[in-house]
Motif scaffolding. Structure first.
Motif, PDB file in Angstrom:
ATOM      1  N   GLN A   1       0.823  -1.208   0.000  1.00  0.00           N
ATOM      2  CA  GLN A   1       0.000   0.000   0.000  1.00  0.00           C
ATOM      3  C   GLN A   1       0.857   1.257   0.000  1.00  0.00           C
ATOM      4  OE1 GLN A   1      -3.055  -0.134   3.068  1.00  0.00           O
ATOM      5  NE2 GLN A   1      -3.226  -2.347   2.845  1.00  0.00           N
ATOM      6  N   SER A   2       2.029   1.163   0.635  1.00  0.00           N
ATOM      7  CA  SER A   2       2.934   2.317   0.691  1.00  0.00           C
ATOM      8  C   SER A   2       3.732   2.482  -0.597  1.00  0.00           C
ATOM      9  CB  SER A   2       3.897   2.171   1.879  1.00  0.00           C
ATOM     10  OG  SER A   2       3.181   2.160   3.099  1.00  0.00           O
ATOM     11  N   GLU A   3       3.666   1.469  -1.476  1.00  0.00           N
ATOM     12  CA  GLU A   3       4.389   1.573  -2.736  1.00  0.00           C
ATOM     13  C   GLU A   3       3.696   2.513  -3.720  1.00  0.00           C
ATOM     14  OE1 GLU A   3       6.868  -2.421  -3.555  1.00  0.00           O
ATOM     15  OE2 GLU A   3       4.692  -2.733  -3.612  1.00  0.00           O
ATOM     16  N   MET A   4       2.423   2.808  -3.485  1.00  0.00           N
ATOM     17  CA  MET A   4       1.730   3.719  -4.380  1.00  0.00           C
ATOM     18  C   MET A   4       2.068   5.171  -4.026  1.00  0.00           C
ATOM     19  SD  MET A   4      -2.308   4.283  -5.336  1.00  0.00           S
ATOM     20  CE  MET A   4      -2.534   2.575  -5.806  1.00  0.00           C
ATOM     21  N   VAL A   5       2.723   5.839  -4.947  1.00  0.00           N
ATOM     22  CA  VAL A   5       3.107   7.227  -4.752  1.00  0.00           C
ATOM     23  C   VAL A   5       1.947   8.160  -5.071  1.00  0.00           C
ATOM     24  CG1 VAL A   5       4.707   9.048  -5.492  1.00  0.00           C
ATOM     25  CG2 VAL A   5       5.494   6.677  -5.321  1.00  0.00           C
ATOM     26  N   GLN A   6       1.257   7.856  -6.168  1.00  0.00           N
ATOM     27  CA  GLN A   6       0.179   8.732  -6.630  1.00  0.00           C
ATOM     28  C   GLN A   6      -0.762   7.936  -7.520  1.00  0.00           C
ATOM     29  OE1 GLN A   6      -0.042  12.260  -6.011  1.00  0.00           O
ATOM     30  NE2 GLN A   6      -2.075  12.055  -6.892  1.00  0.00           N
ATOM     31  N   LEU A   7      -2.043   8.271  -7.451  1.00  0.00           N
ATOM     32  CA  LEU A   7      -3.037   7.700  -8.358  1.00  0.00           C
ATOM     33  C   LEU A   7      -3.627   8.825  -9.190  1.00  0.00           C
ATOM     34  CD1 LEU A   7      -4.818   5.345  -9.363  1.00  0.00           C
ATOM     35  CD2 LEU A   7      -6.420   5.910  -7.520  1.00  0.00           C
ATOM     36  N   TYR A   8      -3.511   8.703 -10.508  1.00  0.00           N
ATOM     37  CA  TYR A   8      -4.072   9.695 -11.430  1.00  0.00           C
ATOM     38  C   TYR A   8      -5.359   9.124 -12.025  1.00  0.00           C
ATOM     39  CZ  TYR A   8       0.600  11.745 -11.165  1.00  0.00           C
ATOM     40  OH  TYR A   8       1.774  12.287 -10.714  1.00  0.00           O
ATOM     41  N   SER A   9      -6.397   9.932 -12.103  1.00  0.00           N
ATOM     42  CA  SER A   9      -7.686   9.445 -12.597  1.00  0.00           C
ATOM     43  C   SER A   9      -7.641   9.109 -14.083  1.00  0.00           C
ATOM     44  CB  SER A   9      -8.782  10.476 -12.330  1.00  0.00           C
ATOM     45  OG  SER A   9      -8.507  11.698 -12.996  1.00  0.00           O
ATOM     46  N   ARG A  10      -6.688   9.698 -14.803  1.00  0.00           N
ATOM     47  CA  ARG A  10      -6.528   9.382 -16.229  1.00  0.00           C
ATOM     48  C   ARG A  10      -5.084   9.625 -16.636  1.00  0.00           C
ATOM     49  NH1 ARG A  10     -10.558  12.822 -19.505  1.00  0.00           N
ATOM     50  NH2 ARG A  10     -11.984  11.806 -18.045  1.00  0.00           N
ATOM     51  N   ARG A  11      -4.645   8.914 -17.669  1.00  0.00           N
ATOM     52  CA  ARG A  11      -3.251   9.034 -18.097  1.00  0.00           C
ATOM     53  C   ARG A  11      -2.919  10.440 -18.569  1.00  0.00           C
ATOM     54  NH1 ARG A  11      -1.796   5.832 -23.193  1.00  0.00           N
ATOM     55  NH2 ARG A  11      -2.101   7.864 -24.167  1.00  0.00           N
TER      56      ARG A  11
ATOM     57  N   LEU B   1       4.951   3.294 -13.801  1.00  0.00           N
ATOM     58  CA  LEU B   1       3.640   3.862 -14.085  1.00  0.00           C
ATOM     59  C   LEU B   1       2.801   2.759 -14.717  1.00  0.00           C
ATOM     60  CD1 LEU B   1       4.717   7.333 -15.502  1.00  0.00           C
ATOM     61  CD2 LEU B   1       3.685   6.893 -13.281  1.00  0.00           C
ATOM     62  N   VAL B   2       1.666   2.475 -14.106  1.00  0.00           N
ATOM     63  CA  VAL B   2       0.771   1.411 -14.585  1.00  0.00           C
ATOM     64  C   VAL B   2      -0.518   2.050 -15.076  1.00  0.00           C
ATOM     65  CG1 VAL B   2      -0.484  -0.686 -14.000  1.00  0.00           C
ATOM     66  CG2 VAL B   2       1.736  -0.231 -12.929  1.00  0.00           C
ATOM     67  N   ASN B   3      -0.749   1.958 -16.380  1.00  0.00           N
ATOM     68  CA  ASN B   3      -1.958   2.498 -16.991  1.00  0.00           C
ATOM     69  C   ASN B   3      -3.008   1.392 -17.048  1.00  0.00           C
ATOM     70  OD1 ASN B   3      -2.598   4.186 -20.220  1.00  0.00           O
ATOM     71  ND2 ASN B   3      -3.845   4.029 -18.385  1.00  0.00           N
ATOM     72  N   MET B   4      -3.968   1.454 -16.143  1.00  0.00           N
ATOM     73  CA  MET B   4      -5.009   0.423 -16.094  1.00  0.00           C
ATOM     74  C   MET B   4      -5.983   0.626 -17.250  1.00  0.00           C
ATOM     75  SD  MET B   4      -5.633   0.529 -11.978  1.00  0.00           S
ATOM     76  CE  MET B   4      -5.323   2.284 -11.822  1.00  0.00           C
ATOM     77  N   HIS B   5      -6.434  -0.459 -17.866  1.00  0.00           N
ATOM     78  CA  HIS B   5      -7.342  -0.357 -18.996  1.00  0.00           C
ATOM     79  C   HIS B   5      -8.780  -0.638 -18.571  1.00  0.00           C
ATOM     80  CE1 HIS B   5      -4.079   0.332 -21.662  1.00  0.00           C
ATOM     81  NE2 HIS B   5      -3.512  -0.826 -21.414  1.00  0.00           N
ATOM     82  N   VAL B   6      -9.690   0.140 -19.140  1.00  0.00           N
ATOM     83  CA  VAL B   6     -11.114   0.049 -18.823  1.00  0.00           C
ATOM     84  C   VAL B   6     -11.868  -0.215 -20.121  1.00  0.00           C
ATOM     85  CG1 VAL B   6     -13.090   1.245 -17.820  1.00  0.00           C
ATOM     86  CG2 VAL B   6     -10.799   1.682 -16.924  1.00  0.00           C
ATOM     87  N   LEU B   7     -12.731  -1.219 -20.108  1.00  0.00           N
ATOM     88  CA  LEU B   7     -13.451  -1.608 -21.315  1.00  0.00           C
ATOM     89  C   LEU B   7     -14.199  -0.419 -21.922  1.00  0.00           C
ATOM     90  CD1 LEU B   7     -14.325  -3.935 -23.182  1.00  0.00           C
ATOM     91  CD2 LEU B   7     -16.320  -4.252 -21.693  1.00  0.00           C
ATOM     92  N   GLY B   8     -13.933  -0.174 -23.201  1.00  0.00           N
ATOM     93  CA  GLY B   8     -14.637   0.877 -23.915  1.00  0.00           C
ATOM     94  C   GLY B   8     -14.013   2.248 -23.822  1.00  0.00           C
TER      95      GLY B   8
ATOM     96  N   PRO C   1      -7.197   5.231 -15.577  1.00  0.00           N
ATOM     97  CA  PRO C   1      -6.328   5.615 -14.453  1.00  0.00           C
ATOM     98  C   PRO C   1      -4.888   5.126 -14.590  1.00  0.00           C
ATOM     99  CG  PRO C   1      -8.408   4.683 -13.683  1.00  0.00           C
ATOM    100  CD  PRO C   1      -8.325   4.407 -15.144  1.00  0.00           C
ATOM    101  N   VAL C   2      -4.001   5.804 -13.879  1.00  0.00           N
ATOM    102  CA  VAL C   2      -2.586   5.447 -13.832  1.00  0.00           C
ATOM    103  C   VAL C   2      -2.114   5.441 -12.382  1.00  0.00           C
ATOM    104  CG1 VAL C   2      -0.233   6.212 -14.373  1.00  0.00           C
ATOM    105  CG2 VAL C   2      -1.991   6.285 -16.137  1.00  0.00           C
ATOM    106  N   MET C   3      -1.419   4.375 -11.997  1.00  0.00           N
ATOM    107  CA  MET C   3      -0.771   4.312 -10.691  1.00  0.00           C
ATOM    108  C   MET C   3       0.722   4.588 -10.839  1.00  0.00           C
ATOM    109  SD  MET C   3      -2.336   0.981  -8.700  1.00  0.00           S
ATOM    110  CE  MET C   3      -1.855  -0.164 -10.014  1.00  0.00           C
ATOM    111  N   HIS C   4       1.223   5.477 -10.004  1.00  0.00           N
ATOM    112  CA  HIS C   4       2.668   5.692  -9.915  1.00  0.00           C
ATOM    113  C   HIS C   4       3.162   4.888  -8.711  1.00  0.00           C
ATOM    114  CE1 HIS C   4       6.230   8.694  -9.150  1.00  0.00           C
ATOM    115  NE2 HIS C   4       6.642   7.489  -9.493  1.00  0.00           N
ATOM    116  N   LEU C   5       4.007   3.890  -8.961  1.00  0.00           N
ATOM    117  CA  LEU C   5       4.500   3.009  -7.909  1.00  0.00           C
ATOM    118  C   LEU C   5       6.005   3.187  -7.719  1.00  0.00           C
ATOM    119  CD1 LEU C   5       2.720  -0.332  -8.948  1.00  0.00           C
ATOM    120  CD2 LEU C   5       1.862   1.457  -7.416  1.00  0.00           C
ATOM    121  N   ARG C   6       6.432   3.021  -6.470  1.00  0.00           N
ATOM    122  CA  ARG C   6       7.863   3.006  -6.165  1.00  0.00           C
ATOM    123  C   ARG C   6       8.147   1.778  -5.322  1.00  0.00           C
ATOM    124  NH1 ARG C   6       9.243   8.226  -3.882  1.00  0.00           N
ATOM    125  NH2 ARG C   6       9.378   8.886  -6.056  1.00  0.00           N
TER     126      ARG C   6
END
Length: 252
Positions: free
Chosen positions: A75-85, A201-208, A215-220
């Motif tokens: 949980q502490s590895e997530m630096v930031q969550l962006y609602s969109r890339r 940086l993980v860009n999660m994909h959403v159907l459609g 969204p994108v997660m910035h992880l460290r």
């Protein structure tokens, strides 16, 4: 049973038990017991040694971190969550690319936006390879069913394959570049993964929805965490199944 992973990591880094003992502040015989009797060090010593030999704590001591603890650290590895890339600052992409010293990994279908953001990217990647950075670019196979399906799901049949072929023209300039691989995969892409050493940086994909609107997660990476490792393992699996040219069969 001896801890062969610890022994190998120490030797591989040109160290000895005596040197390790001096650096972590324990007796040399204690380090010998950690190796020969597989004794588990205190957490502060585990983290110090893992950093010293550049390995993960769970790799050196698989039973030392419980799944519950790994989840908490994750949980502490997530630096930031962006609602969109499209909300991820360009300066962040540039900083992560420029500071990478060991590896740059890109897993996407096309990833055209990276080249649109910085026309110098190809030259930067070539220089990174020359400097000893391992660069792996994994693009979608434009002939695969997965690409056709993604285009249909996004309401633009044929567009994704066209983007990949456009990107190919850029990456062809990296042919023969030392330390750089451009490969193709035909996996169903649940996430696009962009790894720069111990940040990702993980860009999660959403159907459609096109990737810029997902969204994108910035992880460290943190020693003992499981979130960063989950996506690293995913990248490695796709890397192992990728091929050098679109349409090629993966070697058995």
């Amino acid at each position: 049973m001896p801890n062969e992973r610890l022994r190998d990591a120490i030797l591989r880094n040109g160290l000895t038990p005596v040197v390790v003992a001096e650096r972590v502040g324990v007796d040399a015989k204690t380090v010998e017991r950690w190796i020969t009797q597989d004794r588990t060090p205190y957490p502060r010593h585990r983290h110090a040694i893992a950093a010293m030999v550049r390995e993960d704590v769970p790799y050196l001591w698989p039973d030392a971190v419980t799944p519950e603890k790994a989840s908490q650290i994750g949980q502490s590895e997530m630096v930031q969550l962006y609602s969109r890339r499209s909300s991820v600052p360009y300066d962040l992409w540039r900083r992560l690319i420029e500071r990478a010293m060991e590896r740059i990994d890109v897993l996407a279908y096309a990833g055209l936006f990276l080249l649109e953001q910085d026309p110098r990217l190809i030259d930067v990647l070539r220089q990174k390879g020359i400097d000893g950075v391992e660069v792996n670019i994994l693009l979608g196979d434009p002939t695969s069913d997965a690409i056709q399906r993604r285009s249909v799901e996004e309401g633009a049949p044929g567009v994704m394959a066209a983007k990949i072929r456009q990107v190919q023209q850029y990456y062809k300039r990296l042919d023969g570049a030392p330390g750089v691989k451009v490969l193709y995969h035909d996996t169903t892409l649940y996430n696009s993964i962009y790894r720069f050493d111990d940040e990702m940086l993980v860009n999660m994909h959403v159907l459609g929805f096109p990737a810029p609107h997902a969204p994108v997660m910035h992880l460290r990476k943190l020693n003992g965490g499981d979130l960063f490792r989950t996506y690293s393992d995913s990248f490695d699996r796709v890397l192992g199944a990728s091929k050098s040219r679109p349409g090629d069969e993966v070697a058995a």
